[in-house]
Design an enzyme around this catalytic site. Structure first.
Site, short mmCIF file in Angstrom:
data_model
loop_
_atom_site.label_atom_id
_atom_site.label_comp_id
_atom_site.label_asym_id
_atom_site.label_seq_id
_atom_site.Cartn_x
_atom_site.Cartn_y
_atom_site.Cartn_z
N CYS A 116 -1.94 0.35 15.64
CA CYS A 116 -0.51 0.69 15.82
C CYS A 116 -0.29 1.81 16.83
O CYS A 116 0.83 2.04 17.27
CB CYS A 116 0.13 1.04 14.49
SG CYS A 116 -0.07 -0.27 13.28
N HIS A 256 6.49 5.34 14.85
CA HIS A 256 6.00 4.00 14.48
C HIS A 256 6.78 3.52 13.26
O HIS A 256 7.03 4.28 12.33
CB HIS A 256 4.51 4.08 14.17
CG HIS A 256 3.93 2.78 13.74
ND1 HIS A 256 4.10 1.63 14.47
CD2 HIS A 256 3.21 2.43 12.65
CE1 HIS A 256 3.50 0.63 13.85
NE2 HIS A 256 2.95 1.09 12.74
N ASN A 286 6.72 -4.10 10.68
CA ASN A 286 5.70 -3.37 11.44
C ASN A 286 5.07 -4.32 12.46
O ASN A 286 4.47 -5.33 12.08
CB ASN A 286 4.65 -2.85 10.44
CG ASN A 286 3.53 -2.08 11.11
OD1 ASN A 286 3.41 -2.04 12.32
ND2 ASN A 286 2.69 -1.46 10.28
O1 UT7 Z 1 0.95 0.45 10.59
C1 UT7 Z 1 -0.12 1.15 10.10
C2 UT7 Z 1 0.28 2.02 9.05
N1 UT7 Z 1 0.65 1.31 7.84
C3 UT7 Z 1 1.38 1.97 6.98
O2 UT7 Z 1 1.78 3.06 7.30
C4 UT7 Z 1 1.67 1.38 5.63
C5 UT7 Z 1 1.58 2.49 4.62
N2 UT7 Z 1 1.81 2.10 3.23
C6 UT7 Z 1 3.00 1.72 2.77
O3 UT7 Z 1 3.95 1.57 3.51
C7 UT7 Z 1 3.17 1.54 1.27
O4 UT7 Z 1 2.05 2.09 0.59
C8 UT7 Z 1 3.39 0.07 0.83
C9 UT7 Z 1 4.76 -0.40 1.26
C10 UT7 Z 1 2.32 -0.80 1.42
C11 UT7 Z 1 3.33 -0.03 -0.69
O5 UT7 Z 1 4.28 0.85 -1.27
P1 UT7 Z 1 3.85 1.79 -2.52
O6 UT7 Z 1 5.03 2.53 -2.90
O7 UT7 Z 1 2.64 2.56 -2.05
O8 UT7 Z 1 3.53 0.70 -3.62
P2 UT7 Z 1 2.17 0.42 -4.40
O9 UT7 Z 1 1.16 -0.19 -3.48
O10 UT7 Z 1 1.78 1.64 -5.14
O11 UT7 Z 1 2.66 -0.64 -5.44
C12 UT7 Z 1 3.60 -0.31 -6.45
C13 UT7 Z 1 3.83 -1.54 -7.29
C14 UT7 Z 1 2.53 -2.20 -7.76
O12 UT7 Z 1 2.74 -2.70 -9.07
P3 UT7 Z 1 2.16 -1.93 -10.35
O13 UT7 Z 1 0.67 -1.84 -10.10
O14 UT7 Z 1 2.82 -0.57 -10.31
O15 UT7 Z 1 2.54 -2.81 -11.47
C15 UT7 Z 1 2.38 -3.33 -6.80
O16 UT7 Z 1 1.65 -4.41 -7.36
O17 UT7 Z 1 4.53 -2.53 -6.53
C16 UT7 Z 1 3.82 -3.75 -6.57
N3 UT7 Z 1 4.00 -4.44 -5.31
C17 UT7 Z 1 5.01 -5.31 -5.09
N4 UT7 Z 1 6.00 -5.73 -5.88
C18 UT7 Z 1 6.88 -6.60 -5.33
C19 UT7 Z 1 3.24 -4.34 -4.19
N5 UT7 Z 1 3.76 -5.14 -3.24
C20 UT7 Z 1 4.84 -5.74 -3.77
C21 UT7 Z 1 5.78 -6.67 -3.28
N6 UT7 Z 1 6.79 -7.06 -4.09
N7 UT7 Z 1 5.74 -7.14 -2.02
#
Ligand code: UT7
Length: 329
Positions: A116, A256, A286
């Site tokens: 990125c 970004h 993204n």
């Molecule tokens: O471009 C390079 C750089 N990339 C980035 O900067 C991405 C950085 N990371 C992020 O943007 C975030 O960490 C994400 C958007 C990927 C995830 O957000 P989060 O707040 O960190 O969520 P999480 O991974 O901790 O997941 C929270 C919950 C989980 O459920 P449980 O375990 O709490 O029951 C996930 O399974 O949300 C669930 N979850 C979803 N639910 C509905 C994860 N993805 C989804 C989804 N829809 N698409």
């Protein structure tokens, strides 16, 4: 004695494929909801390339726009650089495919891989080539088809990415110096947190790598999130410092676009009001190396940036890599 060569930004362009994939569409593909995606990421929709529409095709269309806005003849370009992590093929480079599409026979062309941060790395590379006197007019592209390396069964990642391409023409100048500063960084000890493990020398393609979905993006989102914020703020501050400017001199910050919460946290950490932060993540998702350049192009086209304004691009991505650049448009 000759004055040091400056770098003039002659023009920009961008291109997005026609197909729009909304959060509601994604609800039919994986267990997710518009509500979760919108609140956790800020994304509402993203563009997806058609079958038979390649990264070099997106790059080609963005290039034509940039060449037109730069008001140059394609033959004036003497270096083609493509930042991408989703090339048409492993080799030859997407830059070579693009060079052929543009009819720029014999002009050197190569790809640059910094995930990125690719476009910001590309600006530093183009600047170095121009300032050294080696090349005069560089076509720099950020182009991605992340949809082609997305695991459409993994809701943790498939809701995040999209396709698109942006282009910039940079040229040697005795009068102007539009790239005021660049700052780049990387730390390979974070490589495992965001990668596509299959297809290279570590995991050459086999039936097992395909069945194991090793040819798609793997990301530990939470860890990436935590590191992105301080690294982006650090890079932005460094590039600002190197440019000799301060926060108030910058008309617009273009971070970004990976997650709205990251964008807001970086702005807060740096003390930048959100009115000065460009956001288009809701309609692009993204798009890795294409993000900052397509956002810059949109900011120019929509009048958020006018001739002479200062803008700072801030990037972070797989590697990890990070970087920032202060530009005069
Ligand atoms: O471009 C390079 C750089 N990339 C980035 O900067 C991405 C950085 N990371 C992020 O943007 C975030 O960490 C994400 C958007 C990927 C995830 O957000 P989060 O707040 O960190 O969520 P999480 O991974 O901790 O997941 C929270 C919950 C989980 O459920 P449980 O375990 O709490 O029951 C996930 O399974 O949300 C669930 N979850 C979803 N639910 C509905 C994860 N993805 C989804 C989804 N829809 N698409």
């Amino acid at each position: 004695m000759n004055k040091k060569l400056g770098v003039k930004i002659l023009g920009t362009g961008s291109y997005f494929p026609d197909k729009v994939l909304t959060n509601t569409d994604l609800e039919q593909i994986v267990e997710t909801s518009d509500e979760w995606i919108s609140t956790r990421t800020g994304i509402k929709e993203r563009r997806i390339a058609a079958d038979g529409e390649f990264t070099s095709d997106l790059a080609y269309k963005a290039s034509l726009e940039a060449i037109k806005s730069a008001n140059i003849k394609p033959e004036e370009i003497d270096l083609v650089l493509v930042a991408t992590i989703t090339p048409d093929m492993f080799f030859p480079s997407t830059a070579c495919f693009l060079q052929k599409k543009l009819g720029l026979n014999s002009v050197p062309a190569f790809d640059l891989s910094a995930a990125c941060s690719g476009f910001v790395y590309g600006i530093a590379t183009a600047k170095a080539f121009i300032e050294s006197g080696l090349y005069k007019t560089v076509l720099l592209i950020g182009a991605e088809e992340l949809s082609k390396i997305t695991d459409w069964t993994d809701r943790n990642t498939c809701v995040l990415f999209g396709d698109g391409a942006g282009a910039m023409i940079l040229s040697a100048s005795q009068q102007d110096d539009n790239v005021l500063s660049t700052f780049l960084g990387a730390d390979g000890s974070y490589a495992d947190l965001l990668l596509m493990p299959g297809g290279g020398s570590v995991n050459p393609s086999t039936v097992e790598t395909v069945n194991g979905k090793l040819h798609s993006i793997k990301m530990q989102g939470k860890e990436v999130f935590k590191t992105a914020i301080p690294k982006m703020a650090f890079a932005a501050q460094k590039a600002l410092e190197f440019s000799g400017k301060n926060l108030d001199d910058i008309k617009l910050f273009i971070p970004h676009q990976a997650n709205m919460r990251i964008i807001e946290a970086v702005a807060k950490k740096m003390g930048i009001p959100m009115e000065k932060v460009f956001v288009n993540i809701y309609k692009t998702g993204n798009i890795s190396s294409a993000t900052t350049i397509t956002a810059l192009d949109e900011a120019i086209k929509t009048g958020k940036l006018n001739k002479g304004d200062l803008v700072e691009l801030i990037a972070f991505g797989g590697g990890f890599t990070w970087g920032a650049t202060v530009l005069r448009v």
